[in-house]
Design an enzyme around this catalytic site. Structure first.
Site, PDB file in Angstrom:
ATOM      1  N   LYS A   1      -8.510  -1.204   1.175  1.00 48.32           N
ATOM      2  CA  LYS A   1      -9.522  -1.572   2.157  1.00 48.32           C
ATOM      3  C   LYS A   1     -10.429  -2.600   1.530  1.00 48.32           C
ATOM      4  O   LYS A   1     -10.999  -2.373   0.459  1.00 48.32           O
ATOM      5  CB  LYS A   1     -10.338  -0.339   2.565  1.00 48.32           C
TER       6      LYS A   1
ATOM      7  N   GLU B   1       0.812  -1.226   0.000  1.00 49.15           N
ATOM      8  CA  GLU B   1       0.000   0.000   0.000  1.00 49.15           C
ATOM      9  C   GLU B   1       0.839   1.267   0.000  1.00 49.15           C
ATOM     10  O   GLU B   1       1.727   1.448   0.856  1.00 49.15           O
ATOM     11  CB  GLU B   1      -0.942   0.015   1.210  1.00 49.15           C
TER      12      GLU B   1
END
Length: 405
Positions: free
Chosen positions: A227, A211
């Site tokens: 997410k 990420e």
């Protein structure tokens, strides 16, 4: 006390592979010139002190839109760039939010930066001796599930909209951790795979993070929040794409990240370039978006860190209220996890979020995993998701990575 180490007192970094997000040219031939460290309790603003250290080393961190002289030297060789680590707690300090519980790895500072120069790297190689003991969690599955329910209760009261809940586990080890840490860094999908070690070898961090917390390059600033998680199967992909709960959780964090970037001085309109794209990390599908904005004025590193740290995808929304919930819920600090870890170059910044990240001190290896909690979260499912995220890290630490890792 803030610590700055120079060449005279800076012993060779233990063998650790490439630093996270280091450019290819710096991976082949690099040597640590000096380092900077800051801990909670030290005087001064960590964002400003860090910026001053990097600027004094020839990096254009007071105006990230400016490209500096790539051949800048400082009397000890050509400066390649800097590795940077910022803990989640340091990020909280930068925005005057509530820090979490004490770190289980107190030997690791809250901010650490290393200036690298182009020079032959000195390594001694791993001995190959490594034995990992039994993992011990800092809370039980039942306690984890209770924390999830407490977040749901807080959401029901209107205190928060979403909170990321993270657990910690550690295991004793014997031998040389270098090879095990490099296996973690080599996990599939690790956009920021790499290792950062203390100058004296007292600690090391290995990350397999997929990420992007924040990247500044070619006049743009962007973030790639992740997410939403499912097993990397055809059914898992269908479930993730069809899940209203996961999509709502994801969009909430994307909106938070949009607001974070919009608060930066000197940025143009913020836009979502990509929304809810499904990508793979080890044996998991994860949903990722891309949020970006042009840099139309002067933006310094201190302002950038205050805008994005701690990362919204590992805090929740609203961020300050979520951090207060985290401090009350998690019995063990996040340590090196859920912070920033990456590279500061002459023409770019590239910091990953330190998820899927482990740390070693002189006696134990530490790992963290968790997930975002919304009103619709199922406590048992959240506990299982955290275990699924930790699984590849534990497997890599225990032995060589296999094709099914």
């Amino acid at each position: 006390m803030v610590h700055v180490r120079g060449p005279a007192d800076h012993s060779p970094v233990p063998p650790s592979g490439a630093p996270p997000a280091a450019p290819t040219a710096c991976r082949a031939r690099h040597h640590a010139l000096r380092s900077f460290s800051w801990r909670q309790g030290d005087s001064g603003d960590p964002a400003e002190l860090l910026t001053g250290f990097l600027a004094d080393s020839g990096l254009p961190v007071r105006n990230l839109g400016r490209t500096d002289d790539k051949n800048r030297t400082n009397g000890h060789g050509t400066i390649c760039g800097a590795s940077l680590y910022v803990s989640a707690d340091a990020g909280s300090v930068m925005i005057n939010a509530t820090p979490g519980a004490p770190s289980p790895v107190p030997s690791v500072p809250d901010v650490h930066a290393v200036i690298w120069v182009h020079a032959p790297q000195v390594t001694t190689g791993s001995t190959g001796d490594w034995e990992l003991g039994t993992w011990a969690a800092s809370w039980s599955p039942e306690q984890h599930a209770q924390a999830v329910q407490r977040v749901r209760d807080a959401i029901g009261r209107g205190d928060v909209y979403q909170v990321n809940v993270v657990g910690h586990a550690s295991a004793p080890y014997a031998g040389d951790p270098a090879a095990a840490l490099n296996r973690v860094a080599a996990l599939p999908g690790a956009r920021y795979g790499g290792v950062l070690a203390a100058p004296d070898g007292s600690w090391a961090i290995a990350t397999a993070s997929p990420e992007t917390l924040v990247e500044v390059r070619d006049g743009r600033v962007l973030t790639r929040p992740i997410k939403g998680t499912r097993p990397a199967t055809a059914e898992g992909r269908r479930e993730l794409l069809a899940s209203a709960k996961e999509r709502a959780e994801h969009v909430m964090i994307v909106d938070l990240e949009r607001n974070d970037l919009a608060r930066l001085p000197g940025t143009g309109p913020v836009r979502v370039e990509e929304l809810f794209a499904v990508r793979q990390w080890c044996g998991l599908w994860q949903a990722e978006s891309v949020v970006s904005a042009p840099l139309s004025g002067d933006v310094g590193l201190a302002e950038l860190l205050r805008a994005v740290c701690p990362g919204g995808s590992v805090t929740g929304a609203p961020k300050i209220a979520a951090l207060a919930q985290i401090a009350a819920l998690e019995p063990v600090g996040r340590g090196v996890s859920m912070g920033a870890l990456g590279w500061i170059g002459h023409d770019h910044v590239d910091l990953g979020l330190s998820i899927r990240t482990v740390a070693v001190d002189g006696a134990r290896v530490h790992a963290w995993a968790g997930g975002g909690i919304t009103a619709d979260s199922d406590p048992e499912a959240e506990v299982a998701e955290a275990a699924a995220k930790a699984g590849p890290l534990r497997a890599a630490l225990a032995g060589p990575v296999t094709a099914s890792a």
